[in-house]
Design a protein around this motif. Sequence first.
Motif, PDB file in Angstrom:
ATOM      1  N   UNK A 218       0.810  -1.220   0.000  1.00  0.00           N
ATOM      2  CA  UNK A 218       0.000   0.000   0.000  1.00  0.00           C
ATOM      3  C   UNK A 218       0.851   1.282   0.000  1.00  0.00           C
ATOM      4  N   UNK A 219       0.309   2.337  -0.609  1.00  0.00           N
ATOM      5  CA  UNK A 219       0.905   3.686  -0.518  1.00  0.00           C
ATOM      6  C   UNK A 219      -0.171   4.605   0.034  1.00  0.00           C
ATOM      7  N   UNK A 220      -0.005   5.021   1.281  1.00  0.00           N
ATOM      8  CA  UNK A 220      -1.071   5.776   1.944  1.00  0.00           C
ATOM      9  C   UNK A 220      -0.655   7.204   2.317  1.00  0.00           C
ATOM     10  N   UNK A 221       0.652   7.470   2.263  1.00  0.00           N
ATOM     11  CA  UNK A 221       1.139   8.802   2.649  1.00  0.00           C
ATOM     12  C   UNK A 221       1.109   9.709   1.405  1.00  0.00           C
ATOM     13  N   UNK A 222      -0.092   9.855   0.814  1.00  0.00           N
ATOM     14  CA  UNK A 222      -0.172  10.448  -0.527  1.00  0.00           C
ATOM     15  C   UNK A 222      -0.652  11.899  -0.546  1.00  0.00           C
ATOM     16  N   UNK A 223      -1.012  12.462   0.632  1.00  0.00           N
ATOM     17  CA  UNK A 223      -1.692  13.769   0.595  1.00  0.00           C
ATOM     18  C   UNK A 223      -0.830  14.873  -0.039  1.00  0.00           C
ATOM     19  N   UNK A 224       0.470  14.902   0.250  1.00  0.00           N
ATOM     20  CA  UNK A 224       1.332  15.944  -0.352  1.00  0.00           C
ATOM     21  C   UNK A 224       1.384  15.757  -1.867  1.00  0.00           C
ATOM     22  N   UNK A 225       1.607  14.530  -2.304  1.00  0.00           N
ATOM     23  CA  UNK A 225       1.700  14.238  -3.741  1.00  0.00           C
ATOM     24  C   UNK A 225       0.397  14.619  -4.462  1.00  0.00           C
ATOM     25  N   UNK A 226      -0.738  14.245  -3.864  1.00  0.00           N
ATOM     26  CA  UNK A 226      -2.028  14.554  -4.491  1.00  0.00           C
ATOM     27  C   UNK A 226      -2.290  16.062  -4.508  1.00  0.00           C
ATOM     28  N   UNK A 227      -1.775  16.747  -3.477  1.00  0.00           N
ATOM     29  CA  UNK A 227      -1.907  18.208  -3.428  1.00  0.00           C
ATOM     30  C   UNK A 227      -1.095  18.880  -4.529  1.00  0.00           C
ATOM     31  N   UNK A 228       0.002  18.256  -4.908  1.00  0.00           N
ATOM     32  CA  UNK A 228       0.871  18.846  -5.947  1.00  0.00           C
ATOM     33  C   UNK A 228       0.371  18.555  -7.356  1.00  0.00           C
ATOM     34  N   UNK A 229      -0.273  17.401  -7.534  1.00  0.00           N
ATOM     35  CA  UNK A 229      -0.633  16.977  -8.900  1.00  0.00           C
ATOM     36  C   UNK A 229      -2.104  16.567  -8.970  1.00  0.00           C
ATOM     37  N   UNK A 230      -2.899  17.369  -9.710  1.00  0.00           N
ATOM     38  CA  UNK A 230      -4.334  17.068  -9.747  1.00  0.00           C
ATOM     39  C   UNK A 230      -4.645  15.818 -10.580  1.00  0.00           C
ATOM     40  N   UNK A 231      -3.672  15.331 -11.349  1.00  0.00           N
ATOM     41  CA  UNK A 231      -3.951  14.109 -12.124  1.00  0.00           C
ATOM     42  C   UNK A 231      -3.896  12.855 -11.262  1.00  0.00           C
ATOM     43  N   UNK A 232      -3.404  12.968 -10.028  1.00  0.00           N
ATOM     44  CA  UNK A 232      -3.398  11.797  -9.141  1.00  0.00           C
ATOM     45  C   UNK A 232      -4.626  11.812  -8.238  1.00  0.00           C
ATOM     46  N   UNK A 233      -5.147  10.615  -7.959  1.00  0.00           N
ATOM     47  CA  UNK A 233      -6.252  10.480  -7.004  1.00  0.00           C
ATOM     48  C   UNK A 233      -6.018   9.214  -6.195  1.00  0.00           C
ATOM     49  N   UNK A 234      -6.555   9.178  -4.969  1.00  0.00           N
ATOM     50  CA  UNK A 234      -6.454   7.939  -4.197  1.00  0.00           C
ATOM     51  C   UNK A 234      -7.230   6.845  -4.908  1.00  0.00           C
ATOM     52  N   UNK A 235      -6.768   5.626  -4.772  1.00  0.00           N
ATOM     53  CA  UNK A 235      -7.405   4.515  -5.487  1.00  0.00           C
ATOM     54  C   UNK A 235      -7.167   3.229  -4.706  1.00  0.00           C
ATOM     55  N   UNK A 236      -7.910   2.180  -5.055  1.00  0.00           N
ATOM     56  CA  UNK A 236      -7.656   0.893  -4.396  1.00  0.00           C
ATOM     57  C   UNK A 236      -7.394  -0.192  -5.441  1.00  0.00           C
ATOM     58  N   UNK A 237      -6.615  -1.167  -5.020  1.00  0.00           N
ATOM     59  CA  UNK A 237      -6.414  -2.352  -5.872  1.00  0.00           C
ATOM     60  C   UNK A 237      -7.410  -3.406  -5.373  1.00  0.00           C
ATOM     61  N   UNK A 238      -8.364  -3.807  -6.226  1.00  0.00           N
ATOM     62  CA  UNK A 238      -9.350  -4.801  -5.787  1.00  0.00           C
ATOM     63  C   UNK A 238      -8.728  -6.206  -5.814  1.00  0.00           C
ATOM     64  N   UNK A 239      -8.476  -6.772  -4.622  1.00  0.00           N
ATOM     65  CA  UNK A 239      -7.718  -8.027  -4.564  1.00  0.00           C
ATOM     66  C   UNK A 239      -8.528  -9.251  -5.015  1.00  0.00           C
ATOM     67  N   UNK A 240      -9.855  -9.099  -5.047  1.00  0.00           N
ATOM     68  CA  UNK A 240     -10.692 -10.236  -5.471  1.00  0.00           C
ATOM     69  C   UNK A 240     -10.330 -10.751  -6.860  1.00  0.00           C
ATOM     70  N   UNK A 241      -9.755  -9.863  -7.668  1.00  0.00           N
ATOM     71  CA  UNK A 241      -9.370 -10.287  -9.023  1.00  0.00           C
ATOM     72  C   UNK A 241      -8.217 -11.283  -9.006  1.00  0.00           C
ATOM     73  N   UNK A 242      -7.519 -11.351  -7.866  1.00  0.00           N
ATOM     74  CA  UNK A 242      -6.276 -12.128  -7.849  1.00  0.00           C
ATOM     75  C   UNK A 242      -6.252 -13.132  -6.701  1.00  0.00           C
ATOM     76  N   UNK A 243      -7.020 -14.211  -6.806  1.00  0.00           N
ATOM     77  CA  UNK A 243      -7.019 -15.198  -5.726  1.00  0.00           C
ATOM     78  C   UNK A 243      -5.594 -15.727  -5.515  1.00  0.00           C
ATOM     79  N   UNK A 244      -5.183 -15.836  -4.273  1.00  0.00           N
ATOM     80  CA  UNK A 244      -3.828 -16.339  -3.989  1.00  0.00           C
ATOM     81  C   UNK A 244      -2.908 -15.248  -3.472  1.00  0.00           C
TER      82      UNK A 244
END
Length: 322
Positions: A218-244
């Motif tokens: 995970x990358x969670x310390x993103x607030x500074x980066x997101x504040x600098x670049x409007x093309x970035x947004x918080x997102x999640x990786x849906x693990x259900x796609x990858x059993x195992x």
Amino acid sequence: MRKAITILGIMGCVMVLATTVWAARYQFVTIGTGGVTGVYYPTGGAIAKMVNRKKKQYLIRATVESTGGSVFNVNALMSGDLEFGVVQSDRGYQAYNGLADWESVGKQTKLRSVFSIYPETVTLIVAEESGIQSCDDIRGKRIAIGNPGSGTRKNSSDALGTCGLTFDDLGAAEGLKASEGSKMLQDGRIDGYFYTVGHPNGSIKEAVAGRIKVRFVPFTNTSTLLGQHSYYANAIIPVDHYPGVTNSGNVNTFGVKATFLTSSDVDENAVYAITKEVFENFDQFTSLHPAYSALTREDLLKGLSAPLHKGALKYYREAGLL
Ligand code: GLU
């Protein structure tokens, strides 16, 4: 005998002529994508399929090319080697504004948007045995950061930046393609690889399917980066796609959008035809890959990084979408 040769000769000429006339009638356009285990490649295929069904009406033939990814695609669009390309929204923005990889060459002002497509997440997948669980464990590890030409490479550096790290802090920073990353991970030759990509995709499926157990970081310390670049947004990786995969739940990270770009030099009719076919057959389009399953028509106009091409604009106005 001579008569037979003459007849054969005439038939040959007629065939060559017919092929030339056929080729002259059609406009051939090439869509640049990414590696074959990513989502850009099937996305290019899906878009080509939509327009090729009506090739007699539009007189367009679209083909798909596997490439090194976003940066390669932007440069090939600008040189006229490609007519269309799938490009990360951050990379499109940087190119149009002369930033990052384009800082020394300047603004790529001919870059044009057609539509945006699906979200891509900055994904770091590592071997469980590497001991990497979070930012704190990455220093000194062997990590693939994306091939030159990929969009991924800059996202790897930005993701490491959220952990207070640079490429120099890694044990090795390998410039591998994602298709090589999954194999090298399973061979134990790297500890992990970055891939900015939609989910599910073939590369991560390959990485999860091997003998070595893997997890997402995970990358969670993103607030500074997101504040600098409007093309970035918080997102999640849906693990259900990858059993195992060893993560117990969805993984927090940040991401961008995959966008469909062209050049202002590309013919208006070709851009119009592709835009119209994707929008007017939207349900069919979204059924072509699970990464598009949650998309709405409105989403396709969000997160654009360069001005709209006039062919796309013509369709959006006609359809009342703008
Ligand atoms: N976003 C990646 C890049 O531009 C490519 C992802 C894909 O091929 O699906 O490097």
